[in-house]
Scaffold this active site. Sequence first.
Site, mmCIF file in Angstrom:
data_model
loop_
_atom_site.group_PDB
_atom_site.id
_atom_site.type_symbol
_atom_site.label_atom_id
_atom_site.label_comp_id
_atom_site.label_asym_id
_atom_site.label_seq_id
_atom_site.Cartn_x
_atom_site.Cartn_y
_atom_site.Cartn_z
ATOM 1 N N HIS A 159 -57.453 -31.405 29.641
ATOM 2 C CA HIS A 159 -58.490 -31.926 30.548
ATOM 3 C C HIS A 159 -59.611 -32.638 29.794
ATOM 4 O O HIS A 159 -60.514 -33.186 30.436
ATOM 5 C CB HIS A 159 -59.084 -30.808 31.401
ATOM 6 C CG HIS A 159 -58.102 -30.147 32.308
ATOM 7 N ND1 HIS A 159 -57.326 -30.855 33.206
ATOM 8 C CD2 HIS A 159 -57.748 -28.834 32.455
ATOM 9 C CE1 HIS A 159 -56.547 -30.000 33.866
ATOM 10 N NE2 HIS A 159 -56.769 -28.782 33.421
ATOM 11 N N ASP A 195 -47.874 -28.588 32.075
ATOM 12 C CA ASP A 195 -48.844 -27.631 32.624
ATOM 13 C C ASP A 195 -48.940 -27.828 34.138
ATOM 14 O O ASP A 195 -48.731 -28.938 34.639
ATOM 15 C CB ASP A 195 -50.202 -27.880 31.969
ATOM 16 C CG ASP A 195 -51.263 -26.871 32.367
ATOM 17 O OD1 ASP A 195 -51.504 -25.951 31.578
ATOM 18 O OD2 ASP A 195 -51.842 -27.007 33.472
ATOM 19 N N HIS A 197 -51.512 -28.099 35.890
ATOM 20 C CA HIS A 197 -52.617 -29.003 36.243
ATOM 21 C C HIS A 197 -52.410 -30.391 35.655
ATOM 22 O O HIS A 197 -51.882 -30.535 34.553
ATOM 23 C CB HIS A 197 -53.940 -28.421 35.750
ATOM 24 C CG HIS A 197 -54.239 -27.058 36.307
ATOM 25 N ND1 HIS A 197 -53.850 -25.897 35.659
ATOM 26 C CD2 HIS A 197 -54.834 -26.672 37.456
ATOM 27 C CE1 HIS A 197 -54.227 -24.845 36.392
ATOM 28 N NE2 HIS A 197 -54.815 -25.289 37.495
ATOM 29 N N ASP A 284 -48.529 -22.180 33.391
ATOM 30 C CA ASP A 284 -49.140 -21.790 34.667
ATOM 31 C C ASP A 284 -48.351 -22.313 35.877
ATOM 32 O O ASP A 284 -48.775 -22.137 37.019
ATOM 33 C CB ASP A 284 -50.625 -22.193 34.746
ATOM 34 C CG ASP A 284 -50.935 -23.540 34.138
ATOM 35 O OD1 ASP A 284 -49.992 -24.297 33.825
ATOM 36 O OD2 ASP A 284 -52.138 -23.854 33.967
ATOM 37 N N TYR A 323 -51.943 -17.948 32.617
ATOM 38 C CA TYR A 323 -53.006 -16.957 32.721
ATOM 39 C C TYR A 323 -52.536 -15.603 33.218
ATOM 40 O O TYR A 323 -51.507 -15.494 33.903
ATOM 41 C CB TYR A 323 -54.104 -17.502 33.671
ATOM 42 C CG TYR A 323 -54.585 -18.847 33.210
ATOM 43 C CD1 TYR A 323 -55.476 -18.948 32.149
ATOM 44 C CD2 TYR A 323 -54.062 -20.020 33.757
ATOM 45 C CE1 TYR A 323 -55.868 -20.177 31.663
ATOM 46 C CE2 TYR A 323 -54.458 -21.257 33.286
ATOM 47 C CZ TYR A 323 -55.355 -21.331 32.235
ATOM 48 O OH TYR A 323 -55.723 -22.543 31.744
#
Length: 343
Positions: A159, A195, A197, A284, A323
């Site tokens: 990010h 990922d 995201h 994730d 996570y």
Amino acid sequence: MRVIYSEDHKLRDARTELHAGQLVTPFEAPFRAEWILAAVKEVGFTDVVAPDAHGLETALEVHDPAYLDFLATVWDRWVAAGFTGEAIANSFAVRRTSQRVPNNIVGAIGHYANAADTSITKGSYEAAIASMRCAITGADWLNAGNRFAFALCRPPGHHAGIDLFGGYCFINNSGVAAQRLLDHGARKVAVLDVDFHHGNGTQDLFYHRGDVFTASLHGDPMHAFPYFLGHADEEGEGEGEGSNRNYPMLPGTPWDVWSSALADALTRIKTFGAEAIVVALGVDTFERDPISFFSLTSDDFTRMGAMISAAGLPVLACMEGGYGVPEIGLNVANVLKGLKGLE
Ligand code: OKS
Ligand code: ZN
């Protein structure tokens, strides 16, 4: 499979994350790297080395120098302002506002933030540097002629944009690694972001460049963080036209849908002429991840590694998200096993 890991990740141990209207204990915490390291060793990936002591040379090719200077100094400036809590952005440079960097530290942190979830603490910068060094050291393992490396990066990086932090990321480790591969002889490389995201930071770094193909498979930004990038019509601009590909997917997406997107991304990476793949490896996408909404199983991660491996290119995996649940270690280990053709 060389594994690169630094104990210095522990220097990033924030107490606060702004989440659902409350300051909670961050999801992105030191135990993650410990669990992942233990799990990969457990299945036989025991060639674990510390990163080399690289400076900022490679990062300066993908990040704004003033941004890196901000990261290096923000904590001391925050403390000097008399603040006692962790450094959290709360005022942002948004539509139709000045992009001048305020002298005031509250203004400066808002200028450089793309989200308020990520509290900056004493040691965050040092941990981010160690994480970046893991990625560079992994890239150099490929530069030396090896086929696989796993940089156990923490904090994560995807990010982090040219001049933006957020989403638990400060320096874009995968992006720096891609740059390192180019600086050591590769003409074209790819960053494949698996990922959950969207890799908004990585997209930002290379959006106007034709030497790095960026592909991201992720939760549709209409429904998931980072919300403001990651749509399918973002394809790159200028020299980078056609070298960015997004695969936004809906809640509940299972392996058969997800893997079709992966197959398409890998085909495009080959067609692009990438000579190596940097995998932004978040786990994730797992069905029980606490902040995500895909439905991949632990066995799917082995399949993922095998598919990526079948592209026939050198692969550096850099750790991103994943996570909460004990399976994060197993899921990473399964990707590495799939890459190596084990099981
Ligand atoms: C809000 C949650 C913000 C999500 C950050 C996403 C981090 C991640 N408190 N990126 O890959 O896993
Ligand atoms: Zn993620």
